[in-house]
Design a protein around this motif. Structure first.
Motif, PDB file in Angstrom:
ATOM      1  N   THR A 194     -66.395 -82.905  63.176  1.00 16.61           N
ATOM      2  CA  THR A 194     -66.277 -83.735  64.367  1.00 16.61           C
ATOM      3  C   THR A 194     -65.195 -83.123  65.240  1.00 16.61           C
ATOM      4  O   THR A 194     -64.016 -83.145  64.891  1.00 16.61           O
ATOM      5  CB  THR A 194     -65.895 -85.181  64.003  1.00 16.61           C
ATOM      6  OG1 THR A 194     -66.888 -85.723  63.131  1.00 16.61           O
ATOM      7  CG2 THR A 194     -65.803 -86.037  65.259  1.00 16.61           C
ATOM      8  N   LEU A 195     -65.615 -82.550  66.369  1.00 15.51           N
ATOM      9  CA  LEU A 195     -64.675 -81.843  67.235  1.00 15.51           C
ATOM     10  C   LEU A 195     -64.761 -82.367  68.661  1.00 15.51           C
ATOM     11  O   LEU A 195     -65.845 -82.748  69.122  1.00 15.51           O
ATOM     12  CB  LEU A 195     -64.988 -80.342  67.253  1.00 15.51           C
ATOM     13  CG  LEU A 195     -64.753 -79.547  65.967  1.00 15.51           C
ATOM     14  CD1 LEU A 195     -65.334 -78.147  66.116  1.00 15.51           C
ATOM     15  CD2 LEU A 195     -63.269 -79.471  65.643  1.00 15.51           C
ATOM     16  N   PRO A 196     -63.645 -82.349  69.384  1.00 16.39           N
ATOM     17  CA  PRO A 196     -63.697 -82.643  70.818  1.00 16.39           C
ATOM     18  C   PRO A 196     -64.561 -81.595  71.514  1.00 16.39           C
ATOM     19  O   PRO A 196     -64.696 -80.467  71.016  1.00 16.39           O
ATOM     20  CB  PRO A 196     -62.228 -82.538  71.256  1.00 16.39           C
ATOM     21  CG  PRO A 196     -61.426 -82.651  70.003  1.00 16.39           C
ATOM     22  CD  PRO A 196     -62.274 -82.086  68.916  1.00 16.39           C
ATOM     23  N   PRO A 197     -65.145 -81.923  72.656  1.00 19.20           N
ATOM     24  CA  PRO A 197     -66.049 -80.984  73.342  1.00 19.20           C
ATOM     25  C   PRO A 197     -65.441 -79.607  73.598  1.00 19.20           C
ATOM     26  O   PRO A 197     -66.099 -78.586  73.389  1.00 19.20           O
ATOM     27  CB  PRO A 197     -66.364 -81.705  74.658  1.00 19.20           C
ATOM     28  CG  PRO A 197     -66.191 -83.155  74.338  1.00 19.20           C
ATOM     29  CD  PRO A 197     -65.074 -83.223  73.350  1.00 19.20           C
ATOM     30  N   THR A 198     -64.184 -79.563  74.037  1.00 16.16           N
ATOM     31  CA  THR A 198     -63.575 -78.267  74.347  1.00 16.16           C
ATOM     32  C   THR A 198     -63.353 -77.451  73.086  1.00 16.16           C
ATOM     33  O   THR A 198     -63.579 -76.234  73.068  1.00 16.16           O
ATOM     34  CB  THR A 198     -62.242 -78.460  75.097  1.00 16.16           C
ATOM     35  OG1 THR A 198     -62.468 -79.249  76.262  1.00 16.16           O
ATOM     36  CG2 THR A 198     -61.667 -77.121  75.523  1.00 16.16           C
ATOM     37  N   SER A 199     -62.924 -78.103  72.015  1.00 12.84           N
ATOM     38  CA  SER A 199     -62.738 -77.393  70.746  1.00 12.84           C
ATOM     39  C   SER A 199     -64.069 -76.841  70.246  1.00 12.84           C
ATOM     40  O   SER A 199     -64.147 -75.715  69.744  1.00 12.84           O
ATOM     41  CB  SER A 199     -62.138 -78.331  69.692  1.00 12.84           C
ATOM     42  OG  SER A 199     -60.883 -78.820  70.091  1.00 12.84           O
ATOM     43  N   GLN A 240     -53.004 -74.762  75.171  1.00 12.08           N
ATOM     44  CA  GLN A 240     -54.172 -75.581  74.857  1.00 12.08           C
ATOM     45  C   GLN A 240     -55.134 -74.836  73.936  1.00 12.08           C
ATOM     46  O   GLN A 240     -55.742 -75.434  73.050  1.00 12.08           O
ATOM     47  CB  GLN A 240     -54.886 -75.988  76.145  1.00 12.08           C
ATOM     48  CG  GLN A 240     -54.082 -76.970  76.995  1.00 12.08           C
ATOM     49  CD  GLN A 240     -54.916 -77.555  78.114  1.00 12.08           C
ATOM     50  OE1 GLN A 240     -56.104 -77.809  77.945  1.00 12.08           O
ATOM     51  NE2 GLN A 240     -54.299 -77.765  79.268  1.00 12.08           N
ATOM     52  N   HIS A 244     -56.441 -76.163  70.365  1.00  8.47           N
ATOM     53  CA  HIS A 244     -57.847 -76.305  69.970  1.00  8.47           C
ATOM     54  C   HIS A 244     -58.133 -75.510  68.693  1.00  8.47           C
ATOM     55  O   HIS A 244     -58.911 -75.952  67.840  1.00  8.47           O
ATOM     56  CB  HIS A 244     -58.765 -75.847  71.103  1.00  8.47           C
ATOM     57  CG  HIS A 244     -58.804 -76.797  72.258  1.00  8.47           C
ATOM     58  ND1 HIS A 244     -59.201 -78.109  72.132  1.00  8.47           N
ATOM     59  CD2 HIS A 244     -58.471 -76.638  73.568  1.00  8.47           C
ATOM     60  CE1 HIS A 244     -59.125 -78.714  73.310  1.00  8.47           C
ATOM     61  NE2 HIS A 244     -58.676 -77.842  74.192  1.00  8.47           N
ATOM     62  N   LYS A 247     -56.970 -77.646  65.892  1.00  7.29           N
ATOM     63  CA  LYS A 247     -57.891 -78.756  65.634  1.00  7.29           C
ATOM     64  C   LYS A 247     -59.110 -78.289  64.838  1.00  7.29           C
ATOM     65  O   LYS A 247     -59.583 -78.981  63.932  1.00  7.29           O
ATOM     66  CB  LYS A 247     -58.341 -79.374  66.963  1.00  7.29           C
ATOM     67  CG  LYS A 247     -57.253 -80.163  67.681  1.00  7.29           C
ATOM     68  CD  LYS A 247     -57.751 -80.684  69.021  1.00  7.29           C
ATOM     69  CE  LYS A 247     -56.648 -81.444  69.758  1.00  7.29           C
ATOM     70  NZ  LYS A 247     -57.094 -81.892  71.103  1.00  7.29           N
ATOM     71  N   GLN A 251     -60.055 -79.611  61.074  1.00  4.15           N
ATOM     72  CA  GLN A 251     -61.315 -80.278  60.756  1.00  4.15           C
ATOM     73  C   GLN A 251     -62.077 -79.553  59.648  1.00  4.15           C
ATOM     74  O   GLN A 251     -62.725 -80.183  58.804  1.00  4.15           O
ATOM     75  CB  GLN A 251     -62.182 -80.381  62.016  1.00  4.15           C
ATOM     76  CG  GLN A 251     -61.689 -81.389  63.037  1.00  4.15           C
ATOM     77  CD  GLN A 251     -61.636 -82.799  62.473  1.00  4.15           C
ATOM     78  OE1 GLN A 251     -62.568 -83.260  61.820  1.00  4.15           O
ATOM     79  NE2 GLN A 251     -60.525 -83.486  62.708  1.00  4.15           N
TER      80      GLN A 251
END
Length: 294
Positions: A194-199, A240, A244, A247, A251
């Motif tokens: 489960t990752l944020p869109p940018t990651s 940033q 990422h 992150k 995960q």
């Protein structure tokens, strides 16, 4: 006089770059003298000379030398890319690429196979000790009894190195019909992240070019296409990207918990930062599948 002595001891008198030093020309500019000292220091850094001896020669700790080596490494890597583009002989380009790797780890060409193991604690000092004993490949170490490794290396490091080489480099048993050896495959288990869109976009970009360094500018253009930097100032997104990356690794560690050791070196080094250059997914291209839904 000190520089003249160092050049002579290094047997580099024949190179044009050192002629100003040897002929006693007017006093060298500070930056030029500094650059020459760095070159001589790194020459010792990639030799079998003990780390303590290199430190004492230049009154700096190995951490500083390592950082200088990393800086020169990416310069050598850039030179290799330019040389290949200009059509230089491939063997020359490969030597430059080899030097780039040696500068990072501070080893001779013979020590490169061991340096690529990337096991915590296995630095140039212990690599040189293994080379001195005649063990120059992971396969050779995999054949050693643990007691022999413990004779050469500190006990804990010897145990971890023995376990690692047994797992990844020891000969695999043959099938019962003796017709074909079992093929070893290096792969992570199927993961659900489960990752944020940018990651996720960053991971996808790196995966599409696995084993290849993706430059910072390419990452900026991919993740933040509207960003422009006309005055060439420091890019505000550098931190940033690092965040990422953190992150993604975090995960992955959560996803493999219970299946793979989340503290393993393989996971820690999955995304490599090439200082001042970019980032790389540390897998072979054939080990990565990128599936895109239409």
């Amino acid at each position: 006089m000190e520089l003249q002595r160092e050049v002579s001891e290094s047997m580099e008198e024949g190179k044009d770059i050192f002629q100003g030093v040897l002929k006693g020309s007017p006093r060298l500019a500070y930056e030029e003298e500094r650059a020459i000292k760095k070159a001589l220091m790194l020459r010792k850094w990639v030799s079998p000379l003990e780390t303590k001896a290199v430190e004492n020669s230049y009154f700096v700790y190995s951490g500083v030398i390592r950082r200088v080596g990393e800086d020169f490494s990416w310069l050598a890597e850039a030179l290799a890319a330019l040389a290949r583009e200009k059509g230089w002989e491939e063997r020359v380009v490969e030597k430059i690429e080899e030097l780039s790797q040696r500068l990072i780890y501070g080893v001779t060409a013979q020590g490169l196979p061991l340096s690529r193991i990337r096991l915590r604690g296995l630095g140039r000092t212990y690599i040189n000790q293994l080379l001195y004993q005649g063990y120059d490949t992971p396969e050779a170490i995999a054949e050693l009894p643990l007691s022999e490794l413990e004779r050469i290396l500190p006990k804990r490091l010897a145990q971890r190195l023995h376990q690692y080489c047994q797992l990844h480099y020891a000969p695999k048993p043959e099938k019962s019909n003796n017709s074909q050896k079992i093929k070893e495959e290096k792969a992570f288990p199927s993961l659900s992240l489960t990752l944020p869109p940018t990651s996720f976009s960053l991971l996808t970009l790196l995966a599409k070019r696995a084993g290849e360094v993706v430059t910072r500018d390419e990452i900026y253009s991919h993740l933040w296409p509207d960003f422009s930097d006309p005055d060439g100032s420091s890019n505000p997104y550098e931190h940033q990207i690092s965040d990422h990356k953190r992150k993604i690794i975090s995960q992955i560690k959560k996803a493999v918990k219970g299946k793979v050791d989340p503290t393993s070196e393989e996971i820690k080094s999955l995304i490599i930062t090439k200082r001042k250059v970019g980032y790389m997914l540390n897998l072979k291209r054939e080990e990565v599948w990128v599936l895109v839904d239409d």
